[in-house]
Design a protein around this motif. Structure first.
Motif, PDB file in Angstrom:
ATOM      1  N   GLY A  23     -24.844  11.088  93.317  1.00 50.93           N
ATOM      2  CA  GLY A  23     -23.990  11.217  94.485  1.00 50.93           C
ATOM      3  C   GLY A  23     -23.775   9.907  95.201  1.00 50.93           C
ATOM      4  O   GLY A  23     -22.686   9.629  95.696  1.00 50.93           O
ATOM      5  N   SER A  24     -24.801   9.057  95.242  1.00 48.10           N
ATOM      6  CA  SER A  24     -24.678   7.762  95.905  1.00 48.10           C
ATOM      7  C   SER A  24     -24.685   6.608  94.922  1.00 48.10           C
ATOM      8  O   SER A  24     -24.140   5.541  95.203  1.00 48.10           O
ATOM      9  CB  SER A  24     -25.808   7.576  96.925  1.00 48.10           C
ATOM     10  N   ASN A  25     -25.300   6.800  93.757  1.00 50.18           N
ATOM     11  CA  ASN A  25     -25.408   5.756  92.745  1.00 50.18           C
ATOM     12  C   ASN A  25     -24.760   6.221  91.444  1.00 50.18           C
ATOM     13  O   ASN A  25     -24.801   7.413  91.115  1.00 50.18           O
ATOM     14  CB  ASN A  25     -26.873   5.405  92.496  1.00 50.18           C
ATOM     15  N   PHE A  26     -24.202   5.252  90.711  1.00 50.17           N
ATOM     16  CA  PHE A  26     -23.458   5.582  89.497  1.00 50.17           C
ATOM     17  C   PHE A  26     -23.764   4.562  88.404  1.00 50.17           C
ATOM     18  O   PHE A  26     -23.802   3.364  88.656  1.00 50.17           O
ATOM     19  CB  PHE A  26     -21.947   5.548  89.754  1.00 50.17           C
ATOM     20  N   ARG A  27     -23.973   5.053  87.163  1.00 48.45           N
ATOM     21  CA  ARG A  27     -24.082   4.178  86.002  1.00 48.45           C
ATOM     22  C   ARG A  27     -23.348   4.825  84.836  1.00 48.45           C
ATOM     23  O   ARG A  27     -23.450   6.036  84.617  1.00 48.45           O
ATOM     24  CB  ARG A  27     -25.532   3.911  85.600  1.00 48.45           C
ATOM     25  N   PHE A  28     -22.607   4.007  84.112  1.00 52.74           N
ATOM     26  CA  PHE A  28     -21.909   4.471  82.927  1.00 52.74           C
ATOM     27  C   PHE A  28     -22.714   4.096  81.693  1.00 52.74           C
ATOM     28  O   PHE A  28     -23.463   3.115  81.701  1.00 52.74           O
ATOM     29  CB  PHE A  28     -20.509   3.854  82.857  1.00 52.74           C
ATOM     30  N   ILE A  29     -22.552   4.880  80.643  1.00 47.79           N
ATOM     31  CA  ILE A  29     -23.323   4.663  79.424  1.00 47.79           C
ATOM     32  C   ILE A  29     -22.424   4.842  78.206  1.00 47.79           C
ATOM     33  O   ILE A  29     -21.492   5.659  78.218  1.00 47.79           O
ATOM     34  CB  ILE A  29     -24.530   5.628  79.352  1.00 47.79           C
ATOM     35  N   LYS A  30     -22.703   4.063  77.178  1.00 40.32           N
ATOM     36  CA  LYS A  30     -21.987   4.163  75.915  1.00 40.32           C
ATOM     37  C   LYS A  30     -23.006   4.318  74.791  1.00 40.32           C
ATOM     38  O   LYS A  30     -24.029   3.633  74.764  1.00 40.32           O
ATOM     39  CB  LYS A  30     -21.134   2.918  75.662  1.00 40.32           C
ATOM     40  N   VAL A  31     -22.712   5.218  73.863  1.00 46.76           N
ATOM     41  CA  VAL A  31     -23.571   5.439  72.701  1.00 46.76           C
ATOM     42  C   VAL A  31     -22.727   5.339  71.441  1.00 46.76           C
ATOM     43  O   VAL A  31     -21.619   5.893  71.369  1.00 46.76           O
ATOM     44  CB  VAL A  31     -24.257   6.829  72.754  1.00 46.76           C
ATOM     45  N   ILE A  32     -23.233   4.626  70.461  1.00 54.90           N
ATOM     46  CA  ILE A  32     -22.632   4.592  69.123  1.00 54.90           C
ATOM     47  C   ILE A  32     -23.682   5.084  68.144  1.00 54.90           C
ATOM     48  O   ILE A  32     -24.807   4.577  68.119  1.00 54.90           O
ATOM     49  CB  ILE A  32     -22.151   3.173  68.750  1.00 54.90           C
ATOM     50  N   LYS A  33     -23.328   6.073  67.325  1.00 50.98           N
ATOM     51  CA  LYS A  33     -24.311   6.742  66.477  1.00 50.98           C
ATOM     52  C   LYS A  33     -24.291   6.280  65.031  1.00 50.98           C
ATOM     53  O   LYS A  33     -25.094   6.732  64.231  1.00 50.98           O
ATOM     54  CB  LYS A  33     -24.071   8.255  66.551  1.00 50.98           C
ATOM     55  N   GLN A  34     -23.365   5.410  64.650  1.00 47.81           N
ATOM     56  CA  GLN A  34     -23.305   4.942  63.271  1.00 47.81           C
ATOM     57  C   GLN A  34     -24.531   4.096  62.951  1.00 47.81           C
ATOM     58  O   GLN A  34     -25.005   3.317  63.768  1.00 47.81           O
ATOM     59  CB  GLN A  34     -22.033   4.133  63.043  1.00 47.81           C
ATOM     60  N   ASP A  35     -25.028   4.222  61.687  1.00 52.42           N
ATOM     61  CA  ASP A  35     -26.220   3.493  61.264  1.00 52.42           C
ATOM     62  C   ASP A  35     -27.358   3.769  62.251  1.00 52.42           C
ATOM     63  O   ASP A  35     -27.758   4.897  62.431  1.00 52.42           O
ATOM     64  CB  ASP A  35     -25.922   1.994  61.164  1.00 52.42           C
TER      65      ASP A  35
END
Length: 212
Positions: A161-173
């Motif tokens: 609600g007050s803090n935000f973080r974005f995340i990326k995941v790649i599942k190859q290999d």
């Protein structure tokens, strides 16, 4: 015998060891939260300012259930057009958090929302604000790593609600993940940047979906 894993019991170490998931070290791994962000209009700024004011007002009172989603997350998703085709919201899981803070039993929850294939949102709700966004990271990684699209990157958003973080995941290999900087709703123009990143990622995912 197949081992059954409960997402609510997972730690970050569990995710790394059970899924061989590694934190990406390359700076170029997750540039989508930095490069090519859309401009923000004055009308959008006014809307976001009103959301910030609503959050500030709500923070003066005891937190109630669904405050995070109702006051901040819902209007943010609305402004980013994430209630429109090709997106839709599915409530996947709700995980309870229980900790002891200053001899007070504190209960919270992690709500996992699937906006579209390859786009996840985790909303962390608590009676007090001691739960950082990282509290939901193991669960978010778990669901992202089980996404049925191994050939495309998966994106997610963690927020309390007050803090935000974005995340990326790649599942190859070997599965890899990376996190954006942490943004704070009442710090300078951070909330504007959260909206711009959300729009950017939505555009990428929408384009990937139309190509399949």
């Amino acid at each position: 015998m197949t081992q059954s894993i409960q997402a609510k019991t997972l730690t970050l170490r569990d995710v790394k060891t059970k899924f061989n998931c590694q934190l990406a070290e390359e700076e170029q791994f997750f540039r989508e939260w930095i490069d090519g962000l859309p401009e923000i209009t004055d009308e959008e700024k006014r809307y976001l300012d009103k959301v910030k004011a609503g959050y500030a007002n709500s923070a003066d009172y005891p937190m109630i259930e669904d405050t995070v989603k109702m006051v901040v997350l819902a209007p943010l998703l609305f402004l980013a057009d994430l209630y429109l085709n090709p997106f839709h919201i599915e409530a996947e899981k709700s995980v309870e958090l229980v900790t002891v803070d200053e001899n007070i039993l504190v209960r919270g929850s992690i709500d996992v929302l699937l906006l579209i294939e390859s786009f996840w949102v985790v909303a962390i709700e608590a009676k007090r604000s001691q739960y950082s966004v990282e509290a939901g990271l193991p669960q978010l990684l778990f669901y992202m790593l089980n996404d049925p699209s191994p050939d495309r990157p998966t994106f997610g958003l963690l927020t309390n609600g007050s803090n935000f973080r974005f995340i990326k995941v790649i599942k190859q290999d070997t599965p890899q993940y990376a996190l954006s900087y942490e943004f704070v709703i009442d710090r300078a123009n951070d909330f504007y940047e959260v909206f711009r990143i959300l729009k950017r990622l939505a555009g990428i995912i929408s384009s990937n979906t139309s190509d399949t």
